[in-house]
Write a protein that holds these residues in place. Structure first.
Motif, PDB file in Angstrom:
ATOM      1  N   GLU A 268       0.265  -0.898  -0.041  1.00 29.29           N
ATOM      2  CA  GLU A 268       0.272   0.223  -0.450  1.00 29.29           C
ATOM      3  C   GLU A 268       1.293   1.080  -0.209  1.00 29.29           C
ATOM      4  O   GLU A 268       0.625   2.353  -0.692  1.00 29.29           O
ATOM      5  CB  GLU A 268      -0.683   0.267   1.253  1.00 29.29           C
ATOM      6  CG  GLU A 268      -2.253   0.782   1.280  1.00 29.29           C
ATOM      7  CD  GLU A 268      -2.998   1.048   2.400  1.00 29.29           C
ATOM      8  OE1 GLU A 268      -2.646   0.347   4.084  1.00 29.29           O
ATOM      9  OE2 GLU A 268      -3.420   1.679   2.695  1.00 29.29           O
ATOM     10  N   ALA A 269       1.500   1.026   0.677  1.00 25.27           N
ATOM     11  CA  ALA A 269       2.706   2.031   0.588  1.00 25.27           C
ATOM     12  C   ALA A 269       3.566   2.469  -0.512  1.00 25.27           C
ATOM     13  O   ALA A 269       3.583   3.908  -0.877  1.00 25.27           O
ATOM     14  CB  ALA A 269       4.036   2.807   1.801  1.00 25.27           C
ATOM     15  N   VAL A 270       4.125   1.313  -1.345  1.00 27.77           N
ATOM     16  CA  VAL A 270       4.578   1.629  -2.631  1.00 27.77           C
ATOM     17  C   VAL A 270       3.470   2.088  -3.140  1.00 27.77           C
ATOM     18  O   VAL A 270       4.211   3.722  -4.312  1.00 27.77           O
ATOM     19  CB  VAL A 270       5.022   0.087  -3.005  1.00 27.77           C
ATOM     20  CG1 VAL A 270       5.629   0.110  -4.429  1.00 27.77           C
ATOM     21  CG2 VAL A 270       6.299  -0.636  -2.130  1.00 27.77           C
ATOM     22  N   MET A 271       2.754   1.855  -3.033  1.00 21.42           N
ATOM     23  CA  MET A 271       1.459   2.354  -4.455  1.00 21.42           C
ATOM     24  C   MET A 271       1.317   4.271  -4.173  1.00 21.42           C
ATOM     25  O   MET A 271       0.752   4.789  -5.316  1.00 21.42           O
ATOM     26  CB  MET A 271       0.011   1.847  -3.776  1.00 21.42           C
ATOM     27  CG  MET A 271       0.228   0.441  -4.930  1.00 21.42           C
ATOM     28  SD  MET A 271      -1.700   0.065  -5.685  1.00 21.42           S
ATOM     29  CE  MET A 271      -2.454  -0.152  -4.005  1.00 21.42           C
ATOM     30  N   ALA A 272       1.085   3.988  -2.709  1.00 29.03           N
ATOM     31  CA  ALA A 272       0.939   5.771  -2.328  1.00 29.03           C
ATOM     32  C   ALA A 272       2.373   6.951  -3.316  1.00 29.03           C
ATOM     33  O   ALA A 272       1.718   7.982  -3.064  1.00 29.03           O
ATOM     34  CB  ALA A 272       0.095   5.539  -0.969  1.00 29.03           C
ATOM     35  N   TYR A 273       3.173   5.799  -2.665  1.00 28.69           N
ATOM     36  CA  TYR A 273       4.628   7.327  -2.967  1.00 28.69           C
ATOM     37  C   TYR A 273       4.425   7.133  -3.809  1.00 28.69           C
ATOM     38  O   TYR A 273       4.838   8.091  -4.540  1.00 28.69           O
ATOM     39  CB  TYR A 273       5.675   6.451  -1.667  1.00 28.69           C
ATOM     40  CG  TYR A 273       5.063   7.556  -0.382  1.00 28.69           C
ATOM     41  CD1 TYR A 273       5.504   8.846  -0.133  1.00 28.69           C
ATOM     42  CD2 TYR A 273       5.098   5.942   0.881  1.00 28.69           C
ATOM     43  CE1 TYR A 273       5.652   8.799   1.095  1.00 28.69           C
ATOM     44  CE2 TYR A 273       4.802   6.558   1.971  1.00 28.69           C
ATOM     45  CZ  TYR A 273       5.155   7.917   2.082  1.00 28.69           C
ATOM     46  OH  TYR A 273       4.807   8.197   3.855  1.00 28.69           O
ATOM     47  N   ALA A 274       4.413   5.762  -4.565  1.00 28.81           N
ATOM     48  CA  ALA A 274       4.265   5.989  -6.386  1.00 28.81           C
ATOM     49  C   ALA A 274       3.875   7.404  -6.715  1.00 28.81           C
ATOM     50  O   ALA A 274       3.658   7.962  -7.779  1.00 28.81           O
ATOM     51  CB  ALA A 274       4.495   4.858  -7.128  1.00 28.81           C
TER      52      ALA A 274
END
Ligand code: G1P
Length: 295
Positions: A268-274
């Motif tokens: 989820e974090a990877v998606m949000a920061y991407a």
């Protein structure tokens, strides 16, 4: 009132929830888009005015220290090849010498024990604790929001957020003072907290998020803190004792937190920061839309 200029970052954990990756790579060094998760937490603290970082590390975590060191061979090679923009970017992120301390927690005795390991560097000053498992994406850094509040009210301040009631046993949970209502106020007084309570015994559904501003007297209590939940020396238990003599406030930060210590939280974090990344944001949003269509 003394300013908060030091932060403790406990990074000694095994990262068992994201094995096997963490067998060889510290969980704090797992990449979120183009930098280690830990860099986001350090950036959050720098925005809040933190001047000295105390990393509580353990065996096998040497790459964290290397990451914040200068990398002479790499820098020299970038300069010789004229890759100035990359070089400048790297150097801009390089902390000033003497602003980071690395202390080893020699036994995995729990979060409270890890924080206590930083006592000599903290000395007689209020300090922040940031748990690097938790990334908080926000307009103004979460710790900066908390330090603003601290500069007005002092004492001890803990970031909290509501969770579904069946999840409370995964966290430290606070007990607001009678009559305090979190829906109408950003900061409320507290009168208790408990680490990982059973759902039926939780005093509220407000979880401790992993950002704290604490007074140095806590270190004295951590010294003889008995093991609590999970057989570990818990930060929450020592804070609950400090609450007998000092003010504690719960702080509702603006922002979204991600638990990078779990597989789904990390994703989820990877998606949000991407999605919000300066270079790849647009492309990432298109890919996410496309994959949503696939179901
Ligand atoms: C730690 C703290 C807990 C807090 C949580 C936030 O627990 O002990 O109070 O709610 O971090 O992520 P851990 O996740 O290390 O078990």
């Amino acid at each position: 009132m003394k300013r908060v200029t030091k932060a403790v970052l406990p990074v000694a954990g095994f990262g068992t929830r994201v094995l096997p990756a963490t067998k060889a790579v510290p969980k704090e060094m797992l990449t979120i888009v183009d930098r280690p998760a830990l860099q986001y937490v350090v950036d959050e603290a720098i925005e809040a005015g933190i001047e000295h970082f105390v990393f509580v590390t353990a065996r096998g975590k040497g790459s964290i220290e290397d990451y914040f060191d200068s990398a002479y061979e790499l820098e020299d090679s970038l300069q010789r090849k004229g890759k100035t923009a990359i070089y400048d970017d790297l150097k801009a992120k390089q902390p000033l010498e003497g602003t980071m301390s690395f202390i080893r927690q020699q036994q995995a005795k729990g979060l409270g024990h890890a924080v206590w390991c930083a006592r000599d560097v903290i000395g007689d000053e209020p300090f922040a604790v940031l748990l690097p498992d938790v990334l908080i994406q926000s307009k103004k850094s979460c710790l900066a929001q908390m330090i603003e509040a601290y500069n007005e009210i002092g004492g001890n301040i803990i970031a909290v957020d509501s969770v579904p009631e069946d999840r409370v046993s995964d966290y430290g949970v606070i007990k607001p003072k009678a009559g305090e209502d979190f829906r109408s106020k950003k900061i409320i007084a507290m009168e208790g907290m408990v680490e990982k309570p059973a759902v039926s015994e939780a005093p509220s559904n407000l979880k401790i998020t992993g950002r704290y501003i604490l007074q140095p007297e806590l270190m004295g209590l951590l010294k003889d803190q008995a093991a609590g939940a999970g057989g570990e020396i818990q930060l929450t238990d020592a804070m609950a004792r400090l609450m007998e003599t000092q003010d504690f406030h719960a702080f509702a930060y603006e922002g979204q937190d991600y638990d990078c210590g779990s597989k789904l939280g990390y994703f989820e974090a990877v998606m949000a920061y991407a999605r919000t990344h300066g270079d790849i944001g647009e492309g990432a949003r298109a890919l996410i839309r496309q994959s949503a269509k696939l179901g």
